[in-house]
Write a protein that holds these residues in place. Structure first.
Motif, PDB file in Angstrom:
ATOM      1  N   HIS A   1       0.830  -1.466   0.068  1.00 26.66           N
ATOM      2  CA  HIS A   1       0.030   0.218  -0.136  1.00 26.66           C
ATOM      3  C   HIS A   1       0.916   1.347   0.137  1.00 26.66           C
ATOM      4  O   HIS A   1       2.109   1.056   0.339  1.00 26.66           O
ATOM      5  CB  HIS A   1      -0.798   0.124   1.035  1.00 26.66           C
ATOM      6  CG  HIS A   1      -0.223   0.098   2.531  1.00 26.66           C
ATOM      7  ND1 HIS A   1       0.639  -0.925   3.231  1.00 26.66           N
ATOM      8  CD2 HIS A   1      -0.004   1.411   3.231  1.00 26.66           C
ATOM      9  CE1 HIS A   1       1.105  -0.505   4.184  1.00 26.66           C
ATOM     10  NE2 HIS A   1       0.796   1.011   4.382  1.00 26.66           N
TER      11      HIS A   1
ATOM     12  N   ASP B   1       0.927   5.049   1.809  1.00 30.47           N
ATOM     13  CA  ASP B   1      -0.127   5.764   2.818  1.00 30.47           C
ATOM     14  C   ASP B   1      -0.645   7.035   2.193  1.00 30.47           C
ATOM     15  O   ASP B   1      -0.066   7.775   1.223  1.00 30.47           O
ATOM     16  CB  ASP B   1       0.884   6.286   3.782  1.00 30.47           C
ATOM     17  CG  ASP B   1       1.696   5.217   4.618  1.00 30.47           C
ATOM     18  OD1 ASP B   1       1.185   4.178   4.722  1.00 30.47           O
ATOM     19  OD2 ASP B   1       2.797   5.505   5.224  1.00 30.47           O
TER      20      ASP B   1
ATOM     21  N   HIS C   1       4.723   0.161  -0.042  1.00 35.85           N
ATOM     22  CA  HIS C   1       5.588  -0.628   0.644  1.00 35.85           C
ATOM     23  C   HIS C   1       4.704  -1.582   1.432  1.00 35.85           C
ATOM     24  O   HIS C   1       3.392  -1.547   1.478  1.00 35.85           O
ATOM     25  CB  HIS C   1       6.204   0.389   1.990  1.00 35.85           C
ATOM     26  CG  HIS C   1       5.030   1.297   2.547  1.00 35.85           C
ATOM     27  ND1 HIS C   1       4.673   2.297   2.015  1.00 35.85           N
ATOM     28  CD2 HIS C   1       4.398   1.197   3.890  1.00 35.85           C
ATOM     29  CE1 HIS C   1       3.608   2.940   2.928  1.00 35.85           C
ATOM     30  NE2 HIS C   1       3.603   2.227   4.316  1.00 35.85           N
TER      31      HIS C   1
HETATM   32 FE   LIG Z   1       2.107   2.232   5.302  1.00 36.70          FE
END
Ligand SMILES: [Fe+2]
Ligand SMILES: O=C(O)CCC(=O)C(=O)O
Length: 248
Positions: A117, A119, A174
């Motif tokens: 994903h 952020d 990540h």
């Molecule tokens: Fe994350």
């Protein structure tokens, strides 16, 4: 556990996986998430145990926010935007702290602590207690392990800075991998604008040659996305729903 909740809109909550019992695929993680800025508005809602949690975590949140602000201001400057550009909104913005704990996993090669994903934040600052964080290297489409350097902090550009910069900065994809024998802990501090402030692409970075590539969105828009997104079904990234298709 009174803080256990799948309601992603709660300012303080803990849980396992992402939305345990709701998502089809579950991840090998227990977590505590809480808002952290301004500290006085939230600290009384944080866990009372361990006894020094509020004091120590409060200090960490305030210090890491200072570091985050320096980096965010430098990024805004690197885009040749007016230094005062959105600085106030960022200073007054949200800080979410995620305390992640990944217990030892008997089969780490077939499980993940968190799926790939990016952020939603402008910027994320992460501390890891041992190795486990990996980032996607789009040069050769392979995962690269982030080495554990004691005391080092990992800094990630998030989706909202990708939007602000019209894609000049890309948010970091990540994931969290697991260890067979040891528990891993990470502290993730996510900085964004206020709950309902819309992050939009800087007008200075848009012209005929560089059309606007992203829709505007707020932290609340992300939470609404998170509450309905099932991470087992592939297309999991908030940034993907912000992309204006003709230009990406
Ligand atoms: Fe994350
Ligand atoms: O535990 C890690 O290394 C990653 C945590 C993370 O990506 C997150 O909290 O958003």
């Amino acid at each position: 556990m009174e803080l256990m909740s799948n309601d992603v809109h709660k300012p303080v909550r803990c849980g396992t996986s992402i939305k345990d019992g709701v998502d089809k695929v579950q991840f090998w993680r227990v977590f505590l998430k809480h808002y952290a800025h301004p500290l006085k508005d939230w600290v009384h809602m944080w866990p009372e145990n361990p006894k020094d949690y509020r004091e120590k975590m409060g200090r960490y949140c305030q210090e890491v926010k200072k570091v985050g602000l320096e980096v965010m201001k430098a990024i805004v400057e690197s885009l040749e935007l007016n230094p005062s550009y959105i600085t106030k909104e960022i200073e007054d913005g949200m800080q979410v702290m995620a305390v992640n704990c990944y217990p030892p996993c008997p089969q780490p090669e077939i499980a993940l602590g968190l799926p790939p994903h990016s952020d939603y934040s402008c910027l994320t600052i992460l501390y890891q207690s041992c190795q486990g964080l990996q980032i996607m290297d789009f040069e050769d489409n392979t995962w690269k392990a982030i080495p554990h350097i004691p005391g080092a902090l990992q800094v990630h550009v998030g989706d909202h800075f990708e939007v602000l910069s019209n894609g000049l900065y890309k948010s970091v994809v990540h994931r969290a991998t697991l260890n067979r024998d040891s528990t891993r802990i990470s502290l993730t501090s996510l900085f964004s604008l206020g709950m309902d402030d819309k992050m939009e692409t800087a007008k200075e970075l848009v012209d005929d040659q560089n059309p606007k590539k992203y829709r505007e969105s707020s932290f609340r828009d992300f939470l609404d996305f998170l509450s309905t997104n099932d991470f087992s079904e592939g297309n999991n990234n908030f940034i993907d729903i912000l992309k204006i298709k003709n230009y990406n």
